[in-house]
Design a protein around this motif. Structure first.
Motif, mmCIF file in Angstrom:
data_model
loop_
_atom_site.group_PDB
_atom_site.id
_atom_site.type_symbol
_atom_site.label_atom_id
_atom_site.label_comp_id
_atom_site.label_asym_id
_atom_site.label_seq_id
_atom_site.Cartn_x
_atom_site.Cartn_y
_atom_site.Cartn_z
ATOM 1 N N ILE A 260 7.155 54.086 50.924
ATOM 2 C CA ILE A 260 6.636 52.756 51.620
ATOM 3 C C ILE A 260 7.988 51.900 51.854
ATOM 4 O O ILE A 260 7.996 51.625 53.210
ATOM 5 C CB ILE A 260 5.666 51.991 50.682
ATOM 6 C CG1 ILE A 260 4.241 52.623 50.482
ATOM 7 C CG2 ILE A 260 5.669 50.666 51.382
ATOM 8 C CD1 ILE A 260 3.527 52.213 49.568
ATOM 9 N N ARG B 6 9.493 53.391 55.032
ATOM 10 C CA ARG B 6 8.763 53.312 56.149
ATOM 11 C C ARG B 6 7.833 54.477 56.520
ATOM 12 O O ARG B 6 7.608 54.539 57.578
ATOM 13 C CB ARG B 6 9.443 52.785 57.085
ATOM 14 C CG ARG B 6 9.834 51.145 56.786
ATOM 15 C CD ARG B 6 10.911 50.522 57.946
ATOM 16 N NE ARG B 6 9.829 50.258 59.069
ATOM 17 C CZ ARG B 6 10.670 50.135 60.337
ATOM 18 N NH1 ARG B 6 11.687 50.302 60.561
ATOM 19 N NH2 ARG B 6 9.792 49.653 61.329
ATOM 20 N N PRO C 297 1.981 50.472 53.379
ATOM 21 C CA PRO C 297 1.185 49.986 52.521
ATOM 22 C C PRO C 297 -0.114 49.444 52.845
ATOM 23 O O PRO C 297 -0.589 49.354 53.989
ATOM 24 C CB PRO C 297 1.979 48.833 52.012
ATOM 25 C CG PRO C 297 2.820 48.311 52.946
ATOM 26 C CD PRO C 297 2.981 49.329 54.037
ATOM 27 N N GLY D 256 -0.242 43.824 50.311
ATOM 28 C CA GLY D 256 1.121 43.268 49.936
ATOM 29 C C GLY D 256 2.266 43.406 51.009
ATOM 30 O O GLY D 256 1.973 43.983 52.200
ATOM 31 N N GLU D 257 3.508 43.210 50.847
ATOM 32 C CA GLU D 257 4.444 43.327 51.737
ATOM 33 C C GLU D 257 5.850 43.577 50.890
ATOM 34 O O GLU D 257 6.127 43.302 49.783
ATOM 35 C CB GLU D 257 4.749 42.073 52.593
ATOM 36 C CG GLU D 257 5.053 40.774 51.536
ATOM 37 C CD GLU D 257 5.131 39.487 52.524
ATOM 38 O OE1 GLU D 257 5.285 39.641 53.628
ATOM 39 O OE2 GLU D 257 5.535 38.619 51.876
ATOM 40 N N ALA D 258 6.877 44.104 51.712
ATOM 41 C CA ALA D 258 8.331 44.238 51.238
ATOM 42 C C ALA D 258 9.171 43.864 52.206
ATOM 43 O O ALA D 258 9.121 43.844 53.560
ATOM 44 C CB ALA D 258 8.411 45.727 51.067
ATOM 45 N N ILE D 259 10.207 42.980 51.742
ATOM 46 C CA ILE D 259 11.189 42.685 52.624
ATOM 47 C C ILE D 259 12.601 43.222 52.431
ATOM 48 O O ILE D 259 12.935 43.412 51.047
ATOM 49 C CB ILE D 259 11.282 41.043 52.615
ATOM 50 C CG1 ILE D 259 10.189 40.525 53.148
ATOM 51 C CG2 ILE D 259 12.643 40.794 53.658
ATOM 52 C CD1 ILE D 259 10.084 39.078 52.883
ATOM 53 N N ILE D 260 13.038 44.019 53.259
ATOM 54 C CA ILE D 260 14.352 44.601 52.927
ATOM 55 C C ILE D 260 15.345 44.402 53.787
ATOM 56 O O ILE D 260 15.431 44.284 54.749
ATOM 57 C CB ILE D 260 14.332 46.303 53.422
ATOM 58 C CG1 ILE D 260 12.656 47.047 52.847
ATOM 59 C CG2 ILE D 260 15.208 47.268 52.896
ATOM 60 C CD1 ILE D 260 12.543 47.075 51.578
ATOM 61 N N ARG D 261 16.517 43.687 53.032
ATOM 62 C CA ARG D 261 17.602 43.456 53.486
ATOM 63 C C ARG D 261 18.886 44.306 53.664
ATOM 64 O O ARG D 261 19.390 44.301 52.637
ATOM 65 C CB ARG D 261 18.035 41.982 52.986
ATOM 66 C CG ARG D 261 16.893 40.865 53.242
ATOM 67 C CD ARG D 261 17.521 39.647 52.732
ATOM 68 N NE ARG D 261 16.447 38.598 52.922
ATOM 69 C CZ ARG D 261 15.480 38.052 51.942
ATOM 70 N NH1 ARG D 261 15.268 39.118 50.930
ATOM 71 N NH2 ARG D 261 14.294 37.478 52.161
ATOM 72 N N GLY D 262 19.063 44.810 54.846
ATOM 73 C CA GLY D 262 20.009 45.677 54.805
ATOM 74 C C GLY D 262 19.836 47.190 55.535
ATOM 75 O O GLY D 262 18.425 47.336 55.757
ATOM 76 N N THR E 59 14.162 44.182 57.429
ATOM 77 C CA THR E 59 12.796 44.836 57.641
ATOM 78 C C THR E 59 11.588 44.405 57.062
ATOM 79 O O THR E 59 11.706 44.159 55.577
ATOM 80 C CB THR E 59 12.938 46.401 57.356
ATOM 81 O OG1 THR E 59 14.118 47.046 57.470
ATOM 82 C CG2 THR E 59 12.054 47.245 57.836
ATOM 83 N N HIS E 60 10.700 44.071 57.771
ATOM 84 C CA HIS E 60 9.484 43.388 57.091
ATOM 85 C C HIS E 60 8.407 44.521 56.812
ATOM 86 O O HIS E 60 7.983 45.023 58.049
ATOM 87 C CB HIS E 60 9.143 42.366 57.923
ATOM 88 C CG HIS E 60 8.135 41.374 56.922
ATOM 89 N ND1 HIS E 60 8.398 40.054 57.063
ATOM 90 C CD2 HIS E 60 7.322 41.579 56.054
ATOM 91 C CE1 HIS E 60 7.522 39.463 56.066
ATOM 92 N NE2 HIS E 60 7.087 40.425 55.473
ATOM 93 N N ILE E 61 8.130 44.960 55.694
ATOM 94 C CA ILE E 61 7.182 46.058 55.706
ATOM 95 C C ILE E 61 5.640 45.444 55.323
ATOM 96 O O ILE E 61 5.539 44.863 54.299
ATOM 97 C CB ILE E 61 7.330 47.281 54.581
ATOM 98 C CG1 ILE E 61 8.681 48.054 55.136
ATOM 99 C CG2 ILE E 61 6.460 48.261 54.507
ATOM 100 C CD1 ILE E 61 9.397 48.562 54.108
ATOM 101 N N GLN E 62 4.854 45.898 56.142
ATOM 102 C CA GLN E 62 3.549 45.313 55.881
ATOM 103 C C GLN E 62 2.509 46.332 56.334
ATOM 104 O O GLN E 62 2.575 47.239 57.016
ATOM 105 C CB GLN E 62 3.271 44.115 56.929
ATOM 106 C CG GLN E 62 3.610 42.792 56.265
ATOM 107 C CD GLN E 62 3.465 41.408 57.084
ATOM 108 O OE1 GLN E 62 3.687 41.665 58.220
ATOM 109 N NE2 GLN E 62 3.286 40.409 56.689
#
Lengths: 414, 274
Positions: free
Chosen positions: A78, A81, A85, A88-94, B6-9
């Motif tokens: 997840i 990518r 998912p 919920g959510e995820a924020i990836i910086r970089g 990156t915003h994963i949803q």
């Protein structure tokens, strides 16, 4: 500073398809007709990940541990990518580099050099970045001589070396690694691990590392994230996570007495109440878990089958404490057909007389049963045993474990 | 660093993801480069192979339909007529079949690495285009041999025909690619579908020779007919059938939009299915 990875209430739901790995259009059509008449039955669903929350600061190296099927790989998929998912959510910086398998996209017809470009670009490197790193990658791999030969002429070890080298030279801010170090020769693995440690420490790179090789996890990671059945049990410093994991492991294996295991509740069980139900381990015909090299090693596995299996296969995989497989054997290797009982409890016996495993330490055993087509159950780490150091030749001197994984009982030097 | 957030949803709304495709343009190039390189490395005859296939078919059809059963193609010589149809048809059929199979062939990579999935069928089509360019050279050689008259503006008609094939091939290819991932037995229908389409395309016969108007316009739904019509437009004195082209253009746009939409909508789950 903001976290490099911020995960909030992440969940992933899968639909369980019974017995089939893919959908055929003809089945969809026939099933939908059938459902009209018999009332529709919905597919079974399960959450591979439930309500995961995780903050990773830049430069932290997190080891993700858990039993098979706990959701470790799903979590990495997840974040990288590959799969979305469900909640919920995820924020990836970089920039994320994921190494979920080495050598992805290798083509046997292309040369080593061409494959470095291809593999590098699949892993997210720009062509200019590859140009810059090319010499270093080739050097690191140690296969300079063959770099312009098609990959199909390489040994599998050489292919892995190229793959690892490309992987070790990725320079994203966040690196996701899943079980890539489970293959390849030990020396080169160590070199790769060292390289990753070096770049992560000096460049402050964030790493998420999934591996069954707990020694490697311990070496590389600062913190641990323990997953159990898709849920987070513990997020803490690496030592306490590994301790909790080991003790939860002993509870899970369900030992009823020394050398006796109840497998009825094993986490990898396909169907409760059938398949492999128990295991007993005998050393010289005595129930035991401590093994002295050269003795007889016997496993009896209790099973129950509701339907007959075509050409059944029963086997074990013995792995050392770093989860490296040492021995795998089954009845098909012997060319032997098994007659298994149906609708009544049965027992299979695996006997290794004068077992010459030497390397002292803890071992884990996977047990599997099935016919590959209709039913296949593999119970990972079904039980454990310990090999004790022993002077097998009565020479007054124990063998050095780094040179003696097994020993040879009848040899001559003259 | 702040650039890469990156915003994963869970997937919700539809987008083409063009910006991301642009970021991954190098992978696009590498996939195409790999397939072309491997293809011409593996076959003994190399580039020649891409030329021999349409040439062989051209000779066969010329012997059958220009010598034995005469098909009237007006002022355009039959070999030129059939070769122009064949190279366009080959572009379409290899686009559709290669793009359609591409996702399954790349299942291993798809399960391991993220990149915009459209690159996979997209590069399959670029490989087909490369083969087509080889065929196009042969076509011009034969035009020269047969002293086929041409105009400077023929170039635009050629380009229009090729563009229709690419759009329709891309739409059908991505649609089939997505279906193939989901329903693994769907691929067995592709050769049959292509065969039906071949005989409904004006490759070996001109569409204007079809007597029944309703049948002619039914066949025009096949976008290959409009493409060939435009491609051949300046080669003979036969007037362009604008109805055929309008029908073909409409179906091209529909095929392209449906294929792209279905692919983009389902691609998030490819890794779970493949």
């Amino acid at each position: 500073m903001k976290p490099a990875i911020e995960i909030r209430n992440l969940g992933k739901e899968y639909t369980l398809k019974s017995g089939q790995s893919y959908v055929a259009l003809r089945d969809v059509i026939t099933n939908s007709f059938r459902n009209i008449f018999t009332g529709s039955k919905s597919d079974q669903k399960f959450f591979a990940l439930k309500d995961i929350n995780l903050d990773v600061m830049p430069g932290e190296r997190i080891g993700i541990v858990g039993h098979n099927g706990a959701g470790k790989s799903t979590l990495l998929k997840i974040i990288s990518r590959i799969t979305p998912p469900t909640t919920g959510e995820a924020i990836i910086r970089g920039r994320v580099g994921s190494l979920l398998e080495v050598g992805t996209g290798f083509h046997p017809e292309l040369t080593g050099r061409e494959n470095i470009y291809l593999n590098g670009s699949i892993l997210g490197l720009k062509k200019t970045e590859i140009n810059k790193q090319l010499e270093a990658i080739i050097d690191f791999s140690g296969v300079e001589k063959f770099i312009d030969t098609p990959l199909k002429h390489y040994s599998s070890g050489m292919q892995l070396r190229i793959a690892f080298s490309v992987a070790a030279h990725l320079e994203p801010e966040i690196l996701l690694i899943d079980e890539v170090l489970a293959v390849g020769d030990m020396e080169f693995q160590k070199k790769c691990l060292g390289k990753m440690e070096e770049v992560s420490k000096s460049h402050g790179r964030t790493i998420l590392f999934v591996s069954h090789n707990l020694a490697a996890v311990k070496q590389l990671c600062t913190k641990g994230f323990l997953l159990e059945n898709g849920e987070n049990k513990l997020y803490s410093d690496i030592n306490s996570v590994l301790q909790t994991y080991s003790s939860s492991y002993l509870q899970k294996v369900n030992r009823t007495a020394i050398g006796s295991y109840d497998l009825g509740q094993h986490p990898n069980k396909i169907k409760l109440g059938s398949g492999l139900l128990s295991a007993k381990m005998y050393i010289n015909n005595i129930l035991s878990e401590e093994f002295i090299p050269g003795n007889d090693f016997k496993i009896t596995a209790g099973y129950y089958l509701a339907a007959p299996l075509v050409d059944p296969e029963v086997g074990i995989v013995i792995k050392d404490e770093n989860y490296n497989p040492v021995i795998g054997l089954n009845n098909k290797h012997l060319g032997k057909k098994l007659q298994l009982k149906v609708n009544e409890p049965g027992e299979v016996t695996i006997l290794i007389p004068a077992f010459n495993i030497y390397m002292p330490g803890k071992y884990f055993v996977d047990l599997y049963l099935g016919d590959q087509v209709h039913y296949f159950e593999c119970l990972y780490d079904a039980f454990t045993f310990t090999v004790l150091p022993h002077d097998v030749f009565n020479s007054g001197e124990e063998l050095r474990p780094e040179w003696n994984k097994i020993f040879i009982s009848n040899m001559d030097i003259s | 660093m702040e650039k890469f957030i990156t915003h994963i949803q869970p997937p919700n709304r539809f987008s083409l993801g063009l910006k991301e495709l642009w970021q991954y343009r190098e992978l696009f190039y590498f996939f195409t480069w790999r397939d072309i390189k491997v293809k011409y490395k593996q076959t003994y005859l190399g580039i020649l192979w891409a030329l021999l296939q349409p040439l062989g078919m051209m000779v066969l059809f010329t012997l059958l339909f220009s010598k034995t059963w005469k098909i009237d193609t007006g002022t355009i010589a039959y070999p030129i007529f059939v070769l122009s149809g064949l190279i366009l048809w080959n572009l379409f059929s290899s686009s559709v079949s290669h793009a359609g199979e591409s996702m399954i062939q790349h299942a291993n990579i798809i399960k391991k690495i993220y990149f915009p999935r459209l690159i996979v069928p997209g590069s399959a089509i670029l490989v087909a285009l490369f083969d087509f360019m080889m065929g196009l050279i042969i076509f011009f050689v034969f035009c020269f041999i047969y002293k086929q008259p041409m105009h400077w503006y023929s170039v635009f008609y050629f380009a229009a025909g090729i563009l229709i094939i690419l759009l329709a091939g891309f739409g059908a290819g991505t649609f089939l690619a997505a279906l193939n991932v989901k329903y693994r037995d769907f691929r067995y229908t592709i050769p049959f579908l292509l065969q039906v389409l071949f005989f409904s395309s004006q490759v070996i016969y001109p569409l204007y020779s079809v007597q029944q108007t309703w049948l002619k316009y039914l066949l025009a739904i096949n976008p290959v007919n409009a493409a060939i019509e435009l491609f051949r437009a300046t080669l003979s004195n036969q007037a362009i059938d604008t109805t055929t082209i309008s029908i073909g253009l409409t179906s091209t746009v529909i095929i392209f939009a449906v294929g792209l939409y279905y692919f983009r909508k389902t691609e998030a789950y490819f890794a779970d299915l493949a």
